[in-house]
Design a protein around this motif. Structure first.
Motif, short mmCIF file in Angstrom:
data_model
loop_
_atom_site.label_atom_id
_atom_site.label_comp_id
_atom_site.label_asym_id
_atom_site.label_seq_id
_atom_site.Cartn_x
_atom_site.Cartn_y
_atom_site.Cartn_z
N THR A 159 -15.69 -2.29 -8.20
CA THR A 159 -16.36 -1.21 -9.23
C THR A 159 -16.59 0.16 -8.43
OG1 THR A 159 -17.26 -3.04 -10.27
CG2 THR A 159 -18.47 -1.00 -10.75
N SER A 160 -16.92 0.15 -7.51
CA SER A 160 -17.09 1.30 -6.46
C SER A 160 -15.83 1.96 -6.56
CB SER A 160 -17.62 0.86 -5.22
OG SER A 160 -18.57 2.00 -4.65
N VAL A 161 -14.86 1.29 -6.22
CA VAL A 161 -13.39 1.80 -6.21
C VAL A 161 -13.08 2.76 -7.35
CG1 VAL A 161 -10.88 1.31 -5.80
CG2 VAL A 161 -12.54 0.28 -4.28
N GLN A 162 -13.33 1.86 -8.42
CA GLN A 162 -12.80 2.37 -9.73
C GLN A 162 -13.68 3.71 -9.91
OE1 GLN A 162 -13.72 -1.23 -11.92
NE2 GLN A 162 -11.32 -1.38 -12.50
N GLU A 163 -15.10 3.57 -9.74
CA GLU A 163 -15.64 4.80 -10.13
C GLU A 163 -15.30 6.11 -9.14
OE1 GLU A 163 -18.64 7.23 -11.72
OE2 GLU A 163 -17.89 5.15 -12.41
N ARG B 62 -12.46 6.69 -8.15
CA ARG B 62 -11.14 7.12 -8.70
C ARG B 62 -11.38 8.00 -9.90
NH1 ARG B 62 -7.51 1.61 -8.30
NH2 ARG B 62 -7.01 1.87 -6.12
N ARG B 63 -12.41 7.67 -10.58
CA ARG B 63 -12.92 8.33 -12.08
C ARG B 63 -13.31 9.79 -11.42
NH1 ARG B 63 -16.99 10.21 -14.35
NH2 ARG B 63 -18.37 9.49 -12.90
N ARG B 64 -14.22 9.99 -10.80
CA ARG B 64 -14.64 11.00 -9.99
C ARG B 64 -13.62 11.98 -9.60
NH1 ARG B 64 -19.15 7.73 -8.26
NH2 ARG B 64 -18.30 7.62 -6.14
N ALA B 65 -12.80 11.19 -8.58
CA ALA B 65 -11.67 11.99 -8.19
C ALA B 65 -10.68 12.90 -9.45
CB ALA B 65 -10.44 11.22 -7.41
N ARG B 66 -10.56 11.96 -10.39
CA ARG B 66 -9.67 12.59 -11.42
C ARG B 66 -10.59 13.49 -11.97
NH1 ARG B 66 -8.50 6.83 -12.37
NH2 ARG B 66 -10.24 6.95 -13.82
N ALA B 67 -11.89 13.52 -12.32
CA ALA B 67 -12.81 14.51 -12.98
C ALA B 67 -12.71 15.80 -12.21
CB ALA B 67 -13.90 14.13 -13.25
N ARG B 68 -12.91 15.62 -10.73
CA ARG B 68 -12.75 16.53 -9.81
C ARG B 68 -11.49 17.30 -9.81
NH1 ARG B 68 -14.65 14.16 -5.79
NH2 ARG B 68 -12.60 13.21 -5.01
N THR B 69 -10.30 16.99 -10.17
CA THR B 69 -8.99 17.45 -10.13
C THR B 69 -8.95 18.13 -11.33
OG1 THR B 69 -8.05 15.59 -8.69
CG2 THR B 69 -6.37 16.94 -10.35
#
Length: 59
Positions: free
Chosen positions: A29-33, A35-42
């Motif tokens: 779950t932490s890994v998925q979160e 990745r979500r934050r990285a997409r939002a940052r990008t």
């Protein structure tokens, strides 16, 4: 494919205690979160870059 997943989950249940399974799920779950934050940052960086370029052209 589903059968293989079920077999792996059953094997995991036999080999790992409940605490380990919970820890693995929490880690995933932490890994998925992350990745979500990285997409939002990008996406935010892309939008900021676009806004900067638009401002330069306007002046």
């Amino acid at each position: 494919m589903r059968r293989a997943l079920k077999r792996l989950e059953s094997l995991e249940g036999l080999l790992l205690s409940r605490g380990h399974r919970t820890a693995r799920r929490n880690a995933w779950t932490s890994v998925q979160e992350d990745r979500r934050r990285a997409r939002a940052r990008t996406e935010a960086e892309r939008l900021l870059d676009s806004a900067r370029e638009g401002t330069r052209h306007a002046t």
